[in-house]
Structure formats: structure tokens, C-alpha cells
Design a protein around this motif. Structure first.
Motif, PDB file in Angstrom:
ATOM      1  N   VAL A  33       0.867  -1.186   0.000  1.00  0.00           N
ATOM      2  CA  VAL A  33       0.000   0.000   0.000  1.00  0.00           C
ATOM      3  C   VAL A  33       0.899   1.230   0.000  1.00  0.00           C
ATOM      4  O   VAL A  33       1.709   1.417   0.905  1.00  0.00           O
ATOM      5  CB  VAL A  33      -0.930   0.022   1.241  1.00  0.00           C
ATOM      6  CG1 VAL A  33      -1.823   1.264   1.210  1.00  0.00           C
ATOM      7  CG2 VAL A  33      -1.778  -1.247   1.305  1.00  0.00           C
ATOM      8  N   ASP A  34       0.790   2.059  -1.042  1.00  0.00           N
ATOM      9  CA  ASP A  34       1.561   3.298  -1.131  1.00  0.00           C
ATOM     10  C   ASP A  34       0.625   4.474  -0.865  1.00  0.00           C
ATOM     11  O   ASP A  34      -0.269   4.769  -1.656  1.00  0.00           O
ATOM     12  CB  ASP A  34       2.192   3.425  -2.528  1.00  0.00           C
ATOM     13  CG  ASP A  34       3.143   4.623  -2.622  1.00  0.00           C
ATOM     14  OD1 ASP A  34       3.252   5.399  -1.642  1.00  0.00           O
ATOM     15  OD2 ASP A  34       3.789   4.790  -3.679  1.00  0.00           O
ATOM     16  N   LEU A  35       0.807   5.101   0.291  1.00  0.00           N
ATOM     17  CA  LEU A  35       0.007   6.278   0.646  1.00  0.00           C
ATOM     18  C   LEU A  35       0.798   7.512   0.216  1.00  0.00           C
ATOM     19  O   LEU A  35       1.740   7.917   0.895  1.00  0.00           O
ATOM     20  CB  LEU A  35      -0.225   6.322   2.157  1.00  0.00           C
ATOM     21  CG  LEU A  35      -0.976   5.162   2.807  1.00  0.00           C
ATOM     22  CD1 LEU A  35      -0.931   5.271   4.326  1.00  0.00           C
ATOM     23  CD2 LEU A  35      -2.425   5.135   2.337  1.00  0.00           C
ATOM     24  N   ASP A 127      11.202   2.264   4.331  1.00  0.00           N
ATOM     25  CA  ASP A 127      11.236   3.627   3.812  1.00  0.00           C
ATOM     26  C   ASP A 127      11.144   3.580   2.289  1.00  0.00           C
ATOM     27  O   ASP A 127      11.485   2.574   1.654  1.00  0.00           O
ATOM     28  CB  ASP A 127      12.465   4.399   4.317  1.00  0.00           C
ATOM     29  CG  ASP A 127      13.740   3.786   3.862  1.00  0.00           C
ATOM     30  OD1 ASP A 127      14.147   4.065   2.721  1.00  0.00           O
ATOM     31  OD2 ASP A 127      14.311   2.979   4.616  1.00  0.00           O
ATOM     32  N   GLU A 128      10.637   4.668   1.704  1.00  0.00           N
ATOM     33  CA  GLU A 128      10.311   4.670   0.269  1.00  0.00           C
ATOM     34  C   GLU A 128      11.507   4.353  -0.639  1.00  0.00           C
ATOM     35  O   GLU A 128      11.358   3.555  -1.568  1.00  0.00           O
ATOM     36  CB  GLU A 128       9.652   6.002  -0.103  1.00  0.00           C
ATOM     37  CG  GLU A 128       8.242   6.075   0.451  1.00  0.00           C
ATOM     38  CD  GLU A 128       7.559   7.414   0.266  1.00  0.00           C
ATOM     39  OE1 GLU A 128       6.346   7.484   0.471  1.00  0.00           O
ATOM     40  OE2 GLU A 128       8.250   8.395  -0.068  1.00  0.00           O
ATOM     41  N   PRO A 129      12.693   4.933  -0.395  1.00  0.00           N
ATOM     42  CA  PRO A 129      13.806   4.598  -1.301  1.00  0.00           C
ATOM     43  C   PRO A 129      14.182   3.123  -1.256  1.00  0.00           C
ATOM     44  O   PRO A 129      14.530   2.533  -2.284  1.00  0.00           O
ATOM     45  CB  PRO A 129      14.968   5.463  -0.801  1.00  0.00           C
ATOM     46  CG  PRO A 129      14.560   5.996   0.503  1.00  0.00           C
ATOM     47  CD  PRO A 129      13.073   5.994   0.540  1.00  0.00           C
ATOM     48  N   VAL A 144      15.977   9.268  -7.220  1.00  0.00           N
ATOM     49  CA  VAL A 144      15.255  10.526  -7.036  1.00  0.00           C
ATOM     50  C   VAL A 144      13.774  10.254  -7.271  1.00  0.00           C
ATOM     51  O   VAL A 144      13.384   9.852  -8.363  1.00  0.00           O
ATOM     52  CB  VAL A 144      15.775  11.626  -7.993  1.00  0.00           C
ATOM     53  CG1 VAL A 144      15.000  12.913  -7.787  1.00  0.00           C
ATOM     54  CG2 VAL A 144      17.271  11.862  -7.772  1.00  0.00           C
ATOM     55  N   ASP A 145      12.971  10.433  -6.226  1.00  0.00           N
ATOM     56  CA  ASP A 145      11.536  10.147  -6.282  1.00  0.00           C
ATOM     57  C   ASP A 145      10.794  11.485  -6.338  1.00  0.00           C
ATOM     58  O   ASP A 145      10.739  12.217  -5.347  1.00  0.00           O
ATOM     59  CB  ASP A 145      11.136   9.355  -5.022  1.00  0.00           C
ATOM     60  CG  ASP A 145       9.660   8.968  -5.016  1.00  0.00           C
ATOM     61  OD1 ASP A 145       8.879   9.506  -5.827  1.00  0.00           O
ATOM     62  OD2 ASP A 145       9.278   8.123  -4.181  1.00  0.00           O
ATOM     63  N   ILE A 146      10.256  11.800  -7.508  1.00  0.00           N
ATOM     64  CA  ILE A 146       9.516  13.067  -7.652  1.00  0.00           C
ATOM     65  C   ILE A 146       8.030  12.721  -7.742  1.00  0.00           C
ATOM     66  O   ILE A 146       7.546  12.214  -8.749  1.00  0.00           O
ATOM     67  CB  ILE A 146       9.994  13.884  -8.860  1.00  0.00           C
ATOM     68  CG1 ILE A 146      11.534  13.952  -8.894  1.00  0.00           C
ATOM     69  CG2 ILE A 146       9.384  15.288  -8.790  1.00  0.00           C
ATOM     70  CD1 ILE A 146      12.113  14.757 -10.045  1.00  0.00           C
TER      71      ILE A 146
HETATM   72 MG    MG Z   1       5.448   8.880  -3.403  1.00  0.00          MG
END
Ligand code: MG
Ligand code: ATP
Length: 273
Positions: A33-35, A127-129, A144-146
């Protein structure tokens, strides 16, 4: 790094947004699940870790990684999970979630409560990365997450996250500039910027925002030995933005076929690692 294999994996995920892949009655399923600030995305993988179903909704219930509308967020996750359960004919039980690097314990707990409030047991919080890198497999370089709200960076050295940063420039700023330039409401700008046949004109108008993102990258990689830049997050879908980033940073830039789905897929891959 096998870029073609990454793109095949992402393409399989894209396919199952519309076309659910059948699963066995006892097969162990992994859920991610990505919030996000702009989108809530739920991904389901089969026992072979192949994508079988995916659902998403545009939502403004999270800001800069923090839950600002708890009830709204829970309601959307519950709805998406319900849709996926119906499509798969299975009950979903366990899920992984991800938070921006540096998120405090309390805010991690809020993310967990949102997803558990929707009926899933959270078995992994990453964590997201790290999530994105489960797909990319970067050993040395910067991811790099934009997304909608921010530009997040994670420098990887020998496969480990060595440095992270997050700054408030993202897709919302891109839409605000389009809205101002064309004299249209924000919502219309959101639609316009995603139209493939308009992206060439859009890039001309939003180039300064992309250059701002490049300057954020430059600021944080200064003095580091960065082999390459790996772009993920929905804003990187903008066609040609990678050339602006490459020109302004002087680094090789890699962008998967659909950068929007990298982090959601990586979260699901970590459900039963
Ligand atoms: Mg995001
Ligand atoms: N094809 C596209 N072209 C340009 N921008 C796009 C495209 N598709 C999505 N976006 C933009 O990407 C952003 C959403 O990306 P993503 O889902 O990665 O963000 P998020 O995870 O919700 O936000 P954040 O990571 O900042 O919390 C939105 O601003 C959206 O308008």
C-alpha cells in the motif's frame, strides 16, 4: 542492472490495473500500500511475486508523507482493498507499507493504523527509497523520487542508503505553473499535463520547475561520487524531463518505462521478503 527486466516487471503491473491475473485459493499473496500525496496505490503480487492486480485513487489525504485526513485515507484504502478482493476472489490479509525516510515513530504508527483500519495486517514498514530499490537494485547512485508534493533523494553506496533528503517541489508545482500559464484551473492542468500529445508544449512551460528539481539534486549530491541518477515517482512520467535533469546535472540519468509504479511495486515486494 537489467533495465529491460525492470521494464517488463513494471509493464506486467500496468497490465493488471485493468486485467486481473487469476490466483489459486491457497496461494500466498503479497500486498503493498503506497500512501502518497497525490495517489493511493494498492498492488497485489502472487506467490511468485508477479503482479496480479492493482488499484489506485487520486487523493489528497496525505501531505509531505504525513496523514492529514485519517478517515478519508482509511476509507479509500478500504475501498481499493475491497475492489481488489472482489476481483481476485480472495481475502487480502497482510500488507507492507512505506514512509518517507526520516518519518518519526508516531507518523509511522498513523500510516499503519490507516492500513489496519482498512482491514489489513501491516507486516512490514519500510522507507520509500528502500522500496524503490527493491525493484531497481541500485548499488551506487542516487534514486530521485519526484511525486506530487516533494522531490526525495536517496544516495546509495554499496547497496546501502547513505544519505536522504526531501524538498517541497513536486508535481503539484508543475500543475500550478501550467494552471497559471494557460489560465486554467489546477484540476484541468493535472489532466492536461498527462496527455501524451501535449507533453512537448507542457515541457517548455514547466522547464523552470524541472530545473529547480535538478538544482535540488545538484545541491544534495555535491561532493559525492554519484555514478547515475535513477528517476522514480509520477512526475518523472513527464516526457523529456529526464533530458533536462541530465543536462543540468551532467550525470547519466535512467528512467524506467513507468516511473509512477516503481515504489508501489517495491513496497509489495517487501510484504513477505
Ligand atoms: Mg510517493
Ligand atoms: N503522465 C504524467 N505526466 C506528468 N505528471 C504525471 C503523470 N502521471 C502522474 N503525474 C504526476 O505525478 C504526481 C504523483 O506521483 P506519485 O504517485 O509518485 O506521487 P505521490 O507518491 O502521491 O506523492 P509524494 O511522493 O510526493 O507523497 C502527481 O503530481 C501527478 O500529477
Amino acid at each position: 542492472m537489467d533495465f529491460a527486466a525492470i521494464d517488463r516487471q513494471i509493464h506486467a503491473l500496468e497490465e493488471c490495473i485493468e486485467h486481473t491475473v487469476p490466483v489459486g485459493a491457497d496461494e500466498r499473496l503479497s500486498v503493498g500500500v503506497d500512501l502518497g500525496t497525490a495517489y493511493i496505490v494498492v498492488v497485489v503480487l502472487n506467490s511468485l511475486k508477479q503482479p496480479v492486480a492493482c488499484a489506485m485513487e487520486f487523493a489528497q489525504v496525505i501531505r509531505d508523507g504525513l496523514v492529514v485526513d485519517y478517515i478519508g485515507a482509511t476509507r479509500i484504502v478500504r475501498k481499493l482493498v475491497g475492489q481488489l478482493e472482489q476481483r481476485l476472489g480472495r481475502t487480502l490479509q497482510h500488507a507492507a507499507i512505506a514512509v518517507p525516510p526520516g518519518t518519526g515513530v508516531k507518523d509511522c504508527a498513523t500510516h499503519t493504523h490507516v492500513v489496519e483500519g482498512a482491514g489489513l495486517e501491516v507486516v512490514s514498514v519500510l522507507d520509500e527509497p528502500t522500496a524503490a530499490n527493491a525493484v531497481l537494485g541500485v548499488s551506487n547512485g542516487v534514486i530521485v523520487d519526484i511525486g506530487g508534493g516533494t522531490t526525495g533523494l536517496s544516495v546509495l553506496e554499496d547497496g546501502q542508503v547513505a544519505y536522504v533528503a526531501d524538498e517541497a517541489t513536486g508535481g503539484n508545482h508543475v500543475s500550478l505553473v501550467i494552471s497559471g500559464s494557460y489560465g486554467i484551473p489546477f484540476e484541468e492542468a493535472e489532466v492536461l499535463k498527462k496527455q501524451p500529445d501535449r507533453q512537448r508544449d507542457v515541457l517548455v512551460v514547466v522547464r523552470p520547475v524541472i530545473q529547480k528539481m535538478a538544482s535540488i539534486i545538484n545541491k544534495h549530491i555535491q561532493g559525492r561520487d554519484i555514478a547515475g541518477i535513477y528517476l522514480v515517482g509520477g512526475t518523472c512520467c513527464l516526457r523529456g524531463m529526464e533530458d533536462v535533469i541530465a543536462a543540468d546535472t551532467g550525470k547519466p540519468v535512467y528512467k524506467p518505462a513507468n516511473p509512477f509504479l516503481v515504489t508501489p511495486l517495491g513496497i509489495a515486494l517487501n510484504c513477505h521478503p
